[in-house]
Write a protein that holds these residues in place. Structure first.
Motif, mmCIF file in Angstrom:
data_model
loop_
_atom_site.group_PDB
_atom_site.id
_atom_site.type_symbol
_atom_site.label_atom_id
_atom_site.label_comp_id
_atom_site.label_asym_id
_atom_site.label_seq_id
_atom_site.Cartn_x
_atom_site.Cartn_y
_atom_site.Cartn_z
ATOM 1 N N SER A 44 0.824 -1.209 0.000
ATOM 2 C CA SER A 44 0.000 0.000 0.000
ATOM 3 C C SER A 44 0.858 1.259 0.000
ATOM 4 O O SER A 44 0.581 2.213 -0.736
ATOM 5 C CB SER A 44 -0.948 -0.006 1.202
ATOM 6 O OG SER A 44 -0.229 -0.096 2.416
ATOM 7 N N SER A 45 1.917 1.286 0.816
ATOM 8 C CA SER A 45 2.793 2.460 0.832
ATOM 9 C C SER A 45 3.569 2.564 -0.477
ATOM 10 O O SER A 45 3.792 3.662 -1.002
ATOM 11 C CB SER A 45 3.757 2.397 2.015
ATOM 12 O OG SER A 45 4.695 1.340 1.884
ATOM 13 N N ALA A 46 3.958 1.420 -1.044
ATOM 14 C CA ALA A 46 4.662 1.425 -2.329
ATOM 15 C C ALA A 46 3.784 2.024 -3.415
ATOM 16 O O ALA A 46 4.250 2.803 -4.256
ATOM 17 C CB ALA A 46 5.067 0.003 -2.707
ATOM 18 N N SER A 47 2.504 1.688 -3.388
ATOM 19 C CA SER A 47 1.600 2.167 -4.441
ATOM 20 C C SER A 47 1.413 3.677 -4.362
ATOM 21 O O SER A 47 1.254 4.345 -5.388
ATOM 22 C CB SER A 47 0.236 1.461 -4.347
ATOM 23 O OG SER A 47 -0.531 1.952 -3.268
ATOM 24 N N ILE A 48 1.454 4.229 -3.159
ATOM 25 C CA ILE A 48 1.281 5.675 -3.004
ATOM 26 C C ILE A 48 2.520 6.420 -3.491
ATOM 27 O O ILE A 48 2.427 7.442 -4.191
ATOM 28 C CB ILE A 48 0.961 6.016 -1.538
ATOM 29 C CG1 ILE A 48 -0.450 5.493 -1.196
ATOM 30 C CG2 ILE A 48 1.050 7.524 -1.291
ATOM 31 C CD1 ILE A 48 -0.790 5.516 0.268
ATOM 32 N N ILE A 49 3.706 5.916 -3.139
ATOM 33 C CA ILE A 49 4.947 6.546 -3.624
ATOM 34 C C ILE A 49 5.024 6.451 -5.146
ATOM 35 O O ILE A 49 5.358 7.431 -5.828
ATOM 36 C CB ILE A 49 6.169 5.888 -2.973
ATOM 37 C CG1 ILE A 49 6.204 6.223 -1.482
ATOM 38 C CG2 ILE A 49 7.467 6.327 -3.646
ATOM 39 C CD1 ILE A 49 7.219 5.444 -0.700
ATOM 40 N N PHE A 50 4.690 5.288 -5.689
ATOM 41 C CA PHE A 50 4.691 5.138 -7.135
ATOM 42 C C PHE A 50 3.698 6.095 -7.787
ATOM 43 O O PHE A 50 3.995 6.728 -8.804
ATOM 44 C CB PHE A 50 4.346 3.706 -7.539
ATOM 45 C CG PHE A 50 3.861 3.614 -8.955
ATOM 46 C CD1 PHE A 50 4.748 3.782 -10.011
ATOM 47 C CD2 PHE A 50 2.521 3.422 -9.235
ATOM 48 C CE1 PHE A 50 4.295 3.754 -11.324
ATOM 49 C CE2 PHE A 50 2.064 3.383 -10.541
ATOM 50 C CZ PHE A 50 2.953 3.549 -11.590
ATOM 51 N N THR A 51 2.504 6.205 -7.211
ATOM 52 C CA THR A 51 1.470 7.059 -7.792
ATOM 53 C C THR A 51 1.942 8.500 -7.921
ATOM 54 O O THR A 51 1.768 9.143 -8.969
ATOM 55 C CB THR A 51 0.194 6.997 -6.940
ATOM 56 O OG1 THR A 51 -0.307 5.649 -6.918
ATOM 57 C CG2 THR A 51 -0.891 7.904 -7.493
ATOM 58 N N ALA A 52 2.562 9.020 -6.860
ATOM 59 C CA ALA A 52 3.042 10.409 -6.892
ATOM 60 C C ALA A 52 4.132 10.601 -7.939
ATOM 61 O O ALA A 52 4.134 11.587 -8.687
ATOM 62 C CB ALA A 52 3.556 10.814 -5.512
ATOM 63 N N THR A 53 5.060 9.649 -8.032
ATOM 64 C CA THR A 53 6.140 9.777 -9.013
ATOM 65 C C THR A 53 5.613 9.555 -10.434
ATOM 66 O O THR A 53 6.127 10.156 -11.382
ATOM 67 C CB THR A 53 7.285 8.793 -8.726
ATOM 68 O OG1 THR A 53 6.775 7.447 -8.696
ATOM 69 C CG2 THR A 53 7.945 9.099 -7.390
ATOM 70 N N ALA A 54 4.587 8.721 -10.581
ATOM 71 C CA ALA A 54 4.034 8.445 -11.907
ATOM 72 C C ALA A 54 3.350 9.676 -12.494
ATOM 73 O O ALA A 54 3.341 9.858 -13.721
ATOM 74 C CB ALA A 54 3.051 7.280 -11.840
ATOM 75 N N LEU A 208 4.928 9.600 3.708
ATOM 76 C CA LEU A 208 4.934 8.987 2.380
ATOM 77 C C LEU A 208 5.169 10.039 1.294
ATOM 78 O O LEU A 208 5.866 9.783 0.300
ATOM 79 C CB LEU A 208 3.619 8.251 2.122
ATOM 80 C CG LEU A 208 3.435 6.925 2.871
ATOM 81 C CD1 LEU A 208 2.042 6.364 2.625
ATOM 82 C CD2 LEU A 208 4.489 5.911 2.447
ATOM 83 N N MET A 209 4.604 11.232 1.482
ATOM 84 C CA MET A 209 4.815 12.279 0.488
ATOM 85 C C MET A 209 6.260 12.792 0.519
ATOM 86 O O MET A 209 6.809 13.196 -0.509
ATOM 87 C CB MET A 209 3.830 13.429 0.719
ATOM 88 C CG MET A 209 2.377 13.047 0.427
ATOM 89 S SD MET A 209 2.148 12.219 -1.184
ATOM 90 C CE MET A 209 2.585 13.548 -2.310
ATOM 91 N N ILE A 210 6.872 12.757 1.696
ATOM 92 C CA ILE A 210 8.296 13.112 1.784
ATOM 93 C C ILE A 210 9.125 12.090 1.010
ATOM 94 O O ILE A 210 10.052 12.449 0.260
ATOM 95 C CB ILE A 210 8.751 13.183 3.253
ATOM 96 C CG1 ILE A 210 8.105 14.391 3.947
ATOM 97 C CG2 ILE A 210 10.276 13.262 3.353
ATOM 98 C CD1 ILE A 210 8.343 14.441 5.442
ATOM 99 N N GLU A 211 8.784 10.812 1.176
ATOM 100 C CA GLU A 211 9.493 9.768 0.429
ATOM 101 C C GLU A 211 9.300 9.938 -1.080
ATOM 102 O O GLU A 211 10.241 9.765 -1.863
ATOM 103 C CB GLU A 211 9.000 8.388 0.860
ATOM 104 C CG GLU A 211 9.401 7.988 2.270
ATOM 105 C CD GLU A 211 9.169 6.518 2.514
ATOM 106 O OE1 GLU A 211 9.908 5.707 1.946
ATOM 107 O OE2 GLU A 211 8.240 6.179 3.272
#
Length: 261
Positions: A44-54, A208-211
């Motif tokens: 779930s955390s991976a998907s959020i970081i990916f979403t922001a970078t995508a 997560l947004m910092i990451e």
């Protein structure tokens, strides 16, 4: 939740690698990111970081082909996305970590099959061209809906749109630049929609947004590396290597997650 900087660094390296693969092969940003990150952090955390970078990755590519963008080609699948994304987010909210990894692994397998068939096998592309079938607006909206479900649930929305795009391209309705402009606009919209929806549901947190902010520069560095390598490695060979690695990745995700179900 506090930031684990080792995990943050590993995630940034994955985004770097995913952007480089995308720069070389023309696909793989979602598959690589969501195939590797769940191996060392929660899906779930991976998907959020990916979403922001995508969002950033798609905006970067779209800008390079913005002159070929046609909003009428974009709005058809987006009409389906509006319905499909909430359904995917609903599914996402019901997954535990093991179920999420299994779902990602399953969609990765599907993505490998679809990408391999439509981009690598001449017999399939020749058949599509001979078929001379151009999907209508209902098919386009359905592809957007399914992409929204996949994107909302596991952040890997590609397979339905890749099939749709393969027919639109083979029929001559989309040029290569138009397909790239439509795809990046659609996937950027999807990821922005997903990020906003998950923010509303409380899944997006400041750590997560910092990451994600740490990983975003890797999108540009990875893309530059990918374009540089692209000039020195046969593209088709590299694409087969990527598909092979993604298959192994999917098997690992399924193998590690299924016993936990």
């Amino acid at each position: 939740m506090t930031t684990n900087w080792v995990t943050t660094g590993m995630s940034a390296v994955v985004i770097l690698f995913a952007a480089a693969v995308h720069g070389i092969a023309g696909f793989g940003f979602a598959q690589v990111s969501m195939g590797i990150m769940p191996l060392f952090r929660s899906p779930s955390s991976a998907s959020i970081i990916f979403t922001a970078t995508a969002v950033v990755a798609n905006a970067r590519v779209w800008w390079s082909v913005r002159d070929a963008f046609d909003w009428e080609k974009w709005i058809v699948p987006v009409a389906g996305l509006v319905v499909g994304m909430p359904l995917g987010i609903y599914v996402f909210s019901g997954f535990d970590a093991a179920q999420m990894r299994v779902a990602i692994g399953g969609v990765l397998v599907l993505a490998v099959i679809v990408v391999g068939a439509t981009q690598q096998l001449d017999v399939v592309t020749d058949w599509i061209e001979e078929k001379d079938y151009r999907p209508g607006k209902i098919i386009g909206a359905t592809a957007g809906l399914l992409a929204g479900v996949f994107g909302g649930a596991v952040a890997v929305p590609g397979p339905p749109m890749i099939v749709y795009g393969a027919f639109m391209s083979a029929s001559g309705f989309w040029s290569d630049e138009e397909m790239k402009a439509t795809f990046t606009a659609f996937f950027g919209t999807l990821m922005l929609y997903r990020l906003g929806s998950l923010t509303y549901t409380g899944d997006v947190t400041m750590p997560l947004m910092i990451e994600a902010a740490v990983a975003i520069p890797m999108v540009f560095v990875g893309s530059w590396i990918g374009v540089y390598i692209f000039d020195n490695i046969p593209e088709r060979i590299f694409q087969w290597v990527v598909l092979g690695l993604l298959t192994v990745n999917a098997v690992v995700l399924l193998y590690t997650a299924v016993p936990e179900l």
